[in-house]
Write a protein that holds these residues in place. Structure first.
Motif, mmCIF file in Angstrom:
data_model
loop_
_atom_site.group_PDB
_atom_site.id
_atom_site.type_symbol
_atom_site.label_atom_id
_atom_site.label_comp_id
_atom_site.label_asym_id
_atom_site.label_seq_id
_atom_site.Cartn_x
_atom_site.Cartn_y
_atom_site.Cartn_z
ATOM 1 N N GLU A 82 0.843 -1.199 0.000
ATOM 2 C CA GLU A 82 0.000 0.000 0.000
ATOM 3 C C GLU A 82 0.874 1.242 0.000
ATOM 4 O O GLU A 82 1.833 1.352 0.780
ATOM 5 C CB GLU A 82 -0.914 -0.022 1.223
ATOM 6 N N LEU A 98 -5.180 -0.164 -4.225
ATOM 7 C CA LEU A 98 -5.837 -0.988 -5.238
ATOM 8 C C LEU A 98 -4.785 -1.491 -6.223
ATOM 9 O O LEU A 98 -4.298 -0.738 -7.063
ATOM 10 C CB LEU A 98 -6.913 -0.192 -5.952
ATOM 11 N N TRP A 282 -14.554 -8.447 -9.737
ATOM 12 C CA TRP A 282 -15.700 -7.700 -9.217
ATOM 13 C C TRP A 282 -17.002 -8.221 -9.832
ATOM 14 O O TRP A 282 -18.005 -8.401 -9.126
ATOM 15 C CB TRP A 282 -15.545 -6.211 -9.545
ATOM 16 N N THR A 296 -17.512 3.145 1.100
ATOM 17 C CA THR A 296 -18.090 2.652 2.345
ATOM 18 C C THR A 296 -19.607 2.840 2.344
ATOM 19 O O THR A 296 -20.111 3.956 2.155
ATOM 20 C CB THR A 296 -17.480 3.402 3.534
ATOM 21 N N GLU A 391 -9.764 -10.437 -2.277
ATOM 22 C CA GLU A 391 -8.922 -9.594 -1.429
ATOM 23 C C GLU A 391 -7.855 -8.872 -2.242
ATOM 24 O O GLU A 391 -7.541 -7.696 -1.977
ATOM 25 C CB GLU A 391 -8.270 -10.446 -0.344
ATOM 26 N N GLY A 394 -9.373 -5.786 -4.557
ATOM 27 C CA GLY A 394 -9.895 -4.569 -3.948
ATOM 28 C C GLY A 394 -8.835 -3.827 -3.169
ATOM 29 O O GLY A 394 -7.670 -4.239 -3.082
ATOM 30 N N GLY A 395 -9.249 -2.711 -2.585
ATOM 31 C CA GLY A 395 -8.325 -1.916 -1.792
ATOM 32 C C GLY A 395 -8.811 -0.488 -1.659
ATOM 33 O O GLY A 395 -9.778 -0.067 -2.313
ATOM 34 N N PRO A 396 -8.137 0.296 -0.859
ATOM 35 C CA PRO A 396 -8.547 1.698 -0.679
ATOM 36 C C PRO A 396 -7.977 2.591 -1.779
ATOM 37 O O PRO A 396 -6.928 2.317 -2.364
ATOM 38 C CB PRO A 396 -7.951 2.051 0.684
ATOM 39 N N ALA A 403 -12.591 4.567 1.257
ATOM 40 C CA ALA A 403 -11.707 3.736 2.071
ATOM 41 C C ALA A 403 -11.725 2.279 1.620
ATOM 42 O O ALA A 403 -10.801 1.522 1.949
ATOM 43 C CB ALA A 403 -12.104 3.828 3.545
ATOM 44 N N ARG A 404 -12.752 1.865 0.883
ATOM 45 C CA ARG A 404 -12.796 0.476 0.408
ATOM 46 C C ARG A 404 -13.498 0.428 -0.936
ATOM 47 O O ARG A 404 -14.605 0.920 -1.099
ATOM 48 C CB ARG A 404 -13.536 -0.419 1.407
ATOM 49 N N LEU A 408 -15.894 -7.885 -0.812
ATOM 50 C CA LEU A 408 -15.428 -8.353 0.483
ATOM 51 C C LEU A 408 -15.033 -9.822 0.360
ATOM 52 O O LEU A 408 -15.807 -10.645 -0.125
ATOM 53 C CB LEU A 408 -16.514 -8.174 1.541
ATOM 54 N N TRP A 409 -13.851 -10.152 0.841
ATOM 55 C CA TRP A 409 -13.305 -11.477 0.575
ATOM 56 C C TRP A 409 -14.110 -12.581 1.241
ATOM 57 O O TRP A 409 -14.315 -13.643 0.654
ATOM 58 C CB TRP A 409 -11.843 -11.527 1.031
#
Length: 645
Positions: A82, A98, A282, A296, A391, A394-396, A403-404, A408-409
């Protein structure tokens, strides 16, 4: 001499340690170099790409140093590290986590190749032994991490800097896993390292799920889960493409809105291509049901889509379904996980019922209960694979609402396991029963091929039987027991003259040695006459390639050779004018007497082949005696045929 002793005594402990490691672990230096080269190639690829874009940009924001810092930061981002942006409008650092999955593929492949080549396994049988697995793995990982640490230090003071916590976790994890797969593939992919992971599973659970053939069940589950994951990934990519076409105008407008120059548009295009695997994951999570987050609290799934926050214009984001309740068009995405589950069930059924050979009946490898256990294991493996992909995808991309981003994993993995179990279980059991039903149908009657390839037709069987009886009168008992010719395989003299179709193996056609009975007819081995006829028939069939049986007289051989050629029943050669006859009685044929069998040319060539195989001169002067002397008769074999004359 004293100077040499003093210089040796002054050597540092580190140099002594390195020399000992080099002596005890050959190949460590080459492994270290291979890991460093793999990291350098990855960094160089990113540096070349960034420098090309920087040079061609009409408005460069920084010099070459800034471009190289961005290249090093992107290389770390490809490993899942990150990053933090410090040059924001608000002055607040913004996280960037991401990871484009297409960028992750390059480091994984480079480390895998470096570890595989570090073993230095020779293809020659007498070549040097390969480097130890631990040595190669350790060297590649340490060499790669050394270059990674230098790259982290280089870009730690730039505007796009990595976080050291993520560096210490993600970089060693990627290097260690990729190097492990490389060494494992170099050693021929042995199952022991994979099966050793099962030690952590409790004993009762391990015996219930894996049983005694843990390797076969785990391999079948991994292959089925891999097929299901590929279907989910490919179906997700298909959904992305369809959605982009459906929202073609907004996607085109967002692409043109980001930048005006061709260099910037090319950079946006490359970024979009690198993010296509993320979008496929996705979309796969969307088809599974949990969907994905666009910030979020903003969830997008087939049943409903929450209004997304203000997002930057980007072509892939334009393919996101609009806010509101789901429609049948959105629900149609559920076809993708259903097909994935059925594919997994088909793979498990193929592993549960094997076909030993081509045309042979199938045999059950596992029972229905064990097949269901393999399906459960497949669902678990598929759930783990989709959770890992979700996992990574995705990412911020900021703070607060951003933030996300992504699925979701734990939700994606659980949904993938449930869909796989629901659709794979009935398909696996049904396909297994269907394949076994074909086996029972195959066993119920005589295969159609047996009447064509395994038996002599009744029209010629009488002639063969009469000729066999005449030949048996000139043969000794030893010859009847001996049994092999150069072309035909060994035949047991004590076996019955007729092999029943129901007693023959499933993958072999029944063979009738002599006699006119069909494959379903009774065997004549019980009475003496049938035994004599069977022995005579076997002797005649084995000795068909020669003019006389062992122990016969030339006169009798001449009488046998002077008979009509019809009783021989020899198949015509592929060549209409054969010069040799290597197999006098083939084990299988399609048509025993095809068209043209009785014409003059075929009869002449067939007769010439018989004479040549028997050693008979062309002028008909008589049959040459066998070069091997006749064996002495057994005490209970009876009088010799020549003595009887």
């Amino acid at each position: 001499m004293a100077c040499v002793i003093q210089m040796t005594a002054r050597r540092s402990p580190l140099s002594l340690l390195l020399s000992r490691m080099r002596d005890r672990s050959p190949g460590l230096a080459a492994s270290l170099l291979g890991g460093a080269v793999a990291a350098g190639l990855g960094l160089g690829s990113f540096a070349v790409l960034v420098m090309v874009l920087w040079v061609s940009s009409p408005y460069p924001d920084s010099g070459p140093g800034g471009a190289l810092h961005i290249a090093a930061a992107l290389w770390l981002l490809a490993h899942g590290v990150e990053l933090v942006r410090t040059d924001t409008l608000s002055g607040t650092p913004m996280p960037v986590g991401l990871t484009p999955l297409l960028l992750l593929a390059l480091p994984l492949w480079l480390v895998h190749r470096a570890a595989r080549d570090a073993t230095d396994a020779s293809a020659e049988p007498d070549g040097p032994p390969p480097v130890g697995a631990r040595t190669a793995w350790t060297g590649v990982v340490l060499g790669y991490l050394g270059v990674g640490a230098a790259a982290t230090l280089y870009c730690s003071s730039s505007e796009l800097r990595p976080q050291w916590v993520w560096v210490t976790v993600c970089l060693p994890l990627v290097a260690a896993s990729a190097a492990g797969t490389g060494v494992w593939s170099a050693y021929g992919r042995p199952p022991e390292p994979v099966l050793s992971v099962l030690v952590v599973v409790p004993g009762p659970v391990r015996r219930l799920v894996f049983g005694t053939d843990a390797r076969a069940r785990l391999g079948a589950a991994v292959r089925a889960a891999g097929a299901a994951t590929a279907v989910l990934f490919g179906g997700g990519a298909l959904l992305v493409g369809v959605s982009l076409v459906w929202h073609g105008e907004p996607a085109r407008a967002s692409f043109l809105q980001l930048t005006e120059g061709w260099t910037g548009r090319f950079a946006v295009l490359l970024l979009g291509i690198a993010l296509v695997p993320n979008a496929a994951v996705w979309a796969a999570s969307y088809a599974l049901g949990p969907g994905f987050l666009l910030g979020t609290g903003h969830l997008v799934h087939p049943l409903a889509s929450h209004p997304a926050p203000l997002l930057p214009p980007f072509p892939l984001l334009a393919a996101v379904p609009g806010p509101g309740a789901g429609t049948p068009q959105n629900w149609a995405a559920g076809v993708v996980p259903a097909v994935a589950g059925m594919t997994a069930g088909w793979f498990v059924a193929r592993a549960a019922v094997r076909r030993p050979a081509s045309g042979a009946p199938a045999r059950a490898r596992w029972s229905a209960g064990r097949t269901a256990g393999v399906v459960l294991l497949t669902a678990l493996v598929c759930a783990a694979a989709l959770a890992l992909l979700a996992e990574l995808a995705g990412g911020p991309m900021g703070v607060a609402a951003l933030a996300r981003l992504g699925p979701l994993w734990w939700q994606t993995g659980g949904a993938a396991g449930a869909w796989t179990l629901v659709f794979a279980l009935p398909v696996a059991l049904t396909a297994r029963a269907w394949r076994l039903r074909r086996r029972r149908r195959h066993r119920g009657g005589i295969p159609a091929q047996a009447t064509e390839t395994g038996a002599v037709t009744g029209a010629k069987s009488g002639a063969v039987q009469s000729t066999a009886a005449a030949t048996a009168a000139t043969a000794t008992g030893e010859t009847a027991e001996a049994g092999e010719t150069e072309d035909a395989g060994p035949v047991a003299a004590t076996a019955p003259d007729t092999v029943r179709a129901d007693e023959a193996p499933a993958d072999e056609a029944p063979v009738v040695a002599a006699g006119g009975d069909s494959p379903d007819g009774p065997a004549d081995a019980a009475d003496g006459g049938g035994e004599a006829d069977g022995a005579a028939g076997r002797l005649r069939l084995r000795g068909r390639g020669k003019g006389t049986a062992t122990g016969g007289t030339p006169a009798q051989a001449a009488d046998t050779s002077g008979a009509d050629e019809e009783p021989y029943g020899v198949l015509p050669a592929a060549d209409p004018f054969p010069t040799s006859y290597p197999s006098p009685f083939p084990t299988s044929f399609t048509e025993p007497f095809p068209a043209g069998w009785h014409d003059d040319v075929a009869r002449a060539s067939r007769w010439a082949a018989l004479k040549e195989a028997a050693g008979t001169p062309e002028d008909g002067a008589g049959t040459a005696p066998s070069p091997d002397p006749a064996p002495e008769p057994e005490p209970d074999a009876g009088p010799r045929p020549d003595a009887a004359q």
